[in-house]
Scaffold this motif. Structure first.
Motif, PDB file in Angstrom:
ATOM      1  N   ALA A   1       0.826  -1.202   0.000  1.00 19.65           N
ATOM      2  CA  ALA A   1       0.000   0.000   0.000  1.00 19.65           C
ATOM      3  C   ALA A   1       0.868   1.264   0.000  1.00 19.65           C
ATOM      4  O   ALA A   1       0.589   2.215  -0.737  1.00 19.65           O
ATOM      5  CB  ALA A   1      -0.930  -0.006   1.206  1.00 19.65           C
TER       6      ALA A   1
ATOM      7  N   GLU B   1      -8.436   4.339  -2.968  1.00 20.88           N
ATOM      8  CA  GLU B   1      -9.274   3.343  -2.302  1.00 20.88           C
ATOM      9  C   GLU B   1     -10.512   3.030  -3.141  1.00 20.88           C
ATOM     10  O   GLU B   1     -10.866   1.869  -3.348  1.00 20.88           O
ATOM     11  CB  GLU B   1      -9.679   3.888  -0.925  1.00 20.88           C
TER      12      GLU B   1
ATOM     13  N   LEU C   1      -9.521   1.271  -6.514  1.00 18.83           N
ATOM     14  CA  LEU C   1      -9.057  -0.093  -6.264  1.00 18.83           C
ATOM     15  C   LEU C   1     -10.228  -1.026  -5.963  1.00 18.83           C
ATOM     16  O   LEU C   1     -10.275  -2.164  -6.434  1.00 18.83           O
ATOM     17  CB  LEU C   1      -8.086  -0.056  -5.073  1.00 18.83           C
ATOM     18  N   LYS C   2     -11.198  -0.519  -5.232  1.00 19.01           N
ATOM     19  CA  LYS C   2     -12.362  -1.310  -4.844  1.00 19.01           C
ATOM     20  C   LYS C   2     -13.122  -1.769  -6.088  1.00 19.01           C
ATOM     21  O   LYS C   2     -13.613  -2.891  -6.165  1.00 19.01           O
ATOM     22  CB  LYS C   2     -13.281  -0.439  -3.988  1.00 19.01           C
TER      23      LYS C   2
ATOM     24  N   SER D   1      -9.956  -3.628  -8.909  1.00 16.21           N
ATOM     25  CA  SER D   1      -9.276  -4.861  -8.528  1.00 16.21           C
ATOM     26  C   SER D   1      -9.628  -5.280  -7.105  1.00 16.21           C
ATOM     27  O   SER D   1      -8.904  -5.004  -6.163  1.00 16.21           O
ATOM     28  CB  SER D   1      -7.766  -4.662  -8.677  1.00 16.21           C
ATOM     29  N   PRO D   2     -10.777  -5.941  -6.951  1.00 13.81           N
ATOM     30  CA  PRO D   2     -11.198  -6.364  -5.598  1.00 13.81           C
ATOM     31  C   PRO D   2     -10.160  -7.183  -4.834  1.00 13.81           C
ATOM     32  O   PRO D   2     -10.007  -6.974  -3.631  1.00 13.81           O
ATOM     33  CB  PRO D   2     -12.470  -7.169  -5.866  1.00 13.81           C
TER      34      PRO D   2
ATOM     35  N   TYR E   1      -7.702  -4.846  -3.484  1.00 14.02           N
ATOM     36  CA  TYR E   1      -8.344  -4.046  -2.440  1.00 14.02           C
ATOM     37  C   TYR E   1      -8.435  -4.840  -1.144  1.00 14.02           C
ATOM     38  O   TYR E   1      -8.208  -4.323  -0.052  1.00 14.02           O
ATOM     39  CB  TYR E   1      -9.738  -3.601  -2.895  1.00 14.02           C
ATOM     40  N   GLN E   2      -8.761  -6.122  -1.283  1.00 17.90           N
ATOM     41  CA  GLN E   2      -8.825  -7.004  -0.112  1.00 17.90           C
ATOM     42  C   GLN E   2      -7.485  -7.029   0.622  1.00 17.90           C
ATOM     43  O   GLN E   2      -7.433  -7.002   1.842  1.00 17.90           O
ATOM     44  CB  GLN E   2      -9.165  -8.432  -0.568  1.00 17.90           C
TER      45      GLN E   2
ATOM     46  N   GLY F   1      -6.637  -2.925   1.394  1.00 19.18           N
ATOM     47  CA  GLY F   1      -7.722  -2.063   1.880  1.00 19.18           C
ATOM     48  C   GLY F   1      -7.578  -1.514   3.278  1.00 19.18           C
ATOM     49  O   GLY F   1      -7.635  -0.305   3.479  1.00 19.18           O
TER      50      GLY F   1
ATOM     51  N   LEU G   1      -4.962   1.331   3.710  1.00 21.18           N
ATOM     52  CA  LEU G   1      -5.019   2.605   2.995  1.00 21.18           C
ATOM     53  C   LEU G   1      -5.385   3.805   3.865  1.00 21.18           C
ATOM     54  O   LEU G   1      -4.703   4.820   3.810  1.00 21.18           O
ATOM     55  CB  LEU G   1      -5.950   2.489   1.791  1.00 21.18           C
TER      56      LEU G   1
END
Lengths: 191, 195
Positions: free
Chosen positions: A43, A88, A91-92, A95-96, A99-100, A103, A106
């Motif tokens: 991140a 954030e 990314l959500k 690219s989940p 993000y997972q 996330g 961030l």
């Protein structure tokens, strides 16, 4: 050659955490496990590079032409704070899985002084340009990752040790960080 | 809560550095001498008091959702004032604190007090809270700075205690900052348990 020097200097000699004292909060806060350390590094790398690019253009295209360099602190921190939000959201959507993985880290990054610090330091480089700034930011992020993951590895082992009562928790972690910094001092003078 | 407790909590019970571990970057980065530590502590105190004052004044005007960016703008304004004033009147201190002055803006202590205290309390208590927490922070930085200066170069505030040749140079450098703070926190934890 110049770029090689920047990379080596940023990762080892002037390591951002252990010799410049930036980003201490995540260094102490999320270093209990190697896996979270790696997530945080991802991140930070992501945001640090994007923030450095964006702040570079703001400095060159807005602050300098209008002669308002004194607004640097205020603009940069606002840009970084909104950038983190933006990253954030994107990314959500895009690219989940990424993000997972990143996330949770961030939101913590807004108050990571390493991001603002590197953005300001990158502008202080000699005849700076955008490529040099990106290389600079990326190698500082790698240096951050190296310090964080090494430290997390030591702390995982430390949990199994019999530490004197008064030294448990933060004090022993700080002493370990000090010894790590001592090891990194061995790189001094190679650049 | 009476005002004296509100003021004094920042020094020992809720000291930012020794107990809450907030604002670690300047704590470690600028404490190679007692004077730098004191300068940084007082600069942070000023930002903290003024930010608390303004935020307590405007807390009802800020919508809840954008409060964090709004707080950051207020804080950044006062950091810029400190930066410009220090550059004009204390150029030496400005040089030695360097990058850490603009970085007061991301000091978690300042934003933490704005969020946890000033946005919920009246102006008077917010100022006292800012003053107490800020001076507590300054005290911690000065203690750590003095400790490192004595161990590293045998001086306090530039006054010689013992000849520099006997000093342990490592305490002025980066590793000494971590080690000195580690032992200082261990000592304070010990004192707290006894008390």
């Amino acid at each position: 050659m110049e770029y090689v020097l920047i990379v080596i200097s940023a990762i080892f000699v002037n390591n951002i955490v252990l010799s410049q004292f930036l980003g201490i909060c995540p260094f102490l806060g999320v270093s209990k496990k190697i896996s979270t350390g790696i997530g945080m590094t991802g991140a930070v790398t992501f945001v640090m590079v994007i923030a450095t690019i964006v702040t570079f253009f703001i400095q060159k295209a807005v602050l300098e032409p209008f002669g308002v360099e004194y607004l640097q602190t205020i603009t940069f921190i606002l840009v970084i704070a909104s950038l983190v939000q933006l990253v954030e959201i994107i990314l959500k959507k895009v690219s989940p899985p990424l993000y997972q993985a990143l996330g949770v880290f961030l939101p913590l990054i807004t108050t990571n002084c390493a991001i603002l610090g590197v953005a300001i330091l990158a502008l202080g480089l000699e005849d700076t340009n955008i490529v040099k700034s990106v290389v600079f930011a990326m190698s500082h992020a790698v240096g951050f990752g190296l310090a964080l993951v090494t430290f997390a590895g030591i702390r995982e082992q430390l949990d199994l040790m019999d530490v004197p009562k008064g030294m448990r928790g933060t004090p022993i972690a700080l002493v370990v960080a000090g010894l790590l910094a001592l090891a990194f001092m061995g790189f001094a003078g190679i650049v | 809560m009476n005002q004296w407790n509100n003021f004094s909590k920042g020094f020992f019970k809720e000291n930012a550095v020794f107990t809450l571990l907030l604002g670690m970057c300047p704590t470690l980065g600028v404490t190679s001498s007692a004077f730098d530590g004191l300068g940084m502590g007082l600069a942070t105190t000023f930002v903290l008091v003024m930010a608390n004052l303004v935020i307590a004044l405007i807390k009802n005007l800020i919508p809840d959702k954008v409060r964090i960016p709004a707080f950051i703008v207020v804080i950044a304004t006062f950091v810029t004032i400190v930066e410009m004033t220090m550059q004009a009147y204390l150029p030496d201190l400005f040089e030695s604190l360097g990058l850490f002055i603009p970085l007061i803006v991301v000091n978690c202590l300042v934003l933490g007090r704005a969020e946890a205290f000033a946005s919920k309390n009246n102006i008077g208590s917010s100022i006292i809270d800012g003053l107490g927490m800020g001076l507590g922070f300054a005290m911690a930085l000065t203690i750590l700075g003095a400790l490192r200066e004595i161990l590293g170069s045998g001086k306090v505030f530039g006054t010689m205690i013992f000849p520099e040749d006997y000093g342990m140079l490592v305490f002025v450098l980066a590793p000494g900052a971590f080690i000195a703070l580690g032992y200082l926190i261990a000592f304070i934890n010990h004192v707290k348990k006894e008390a």
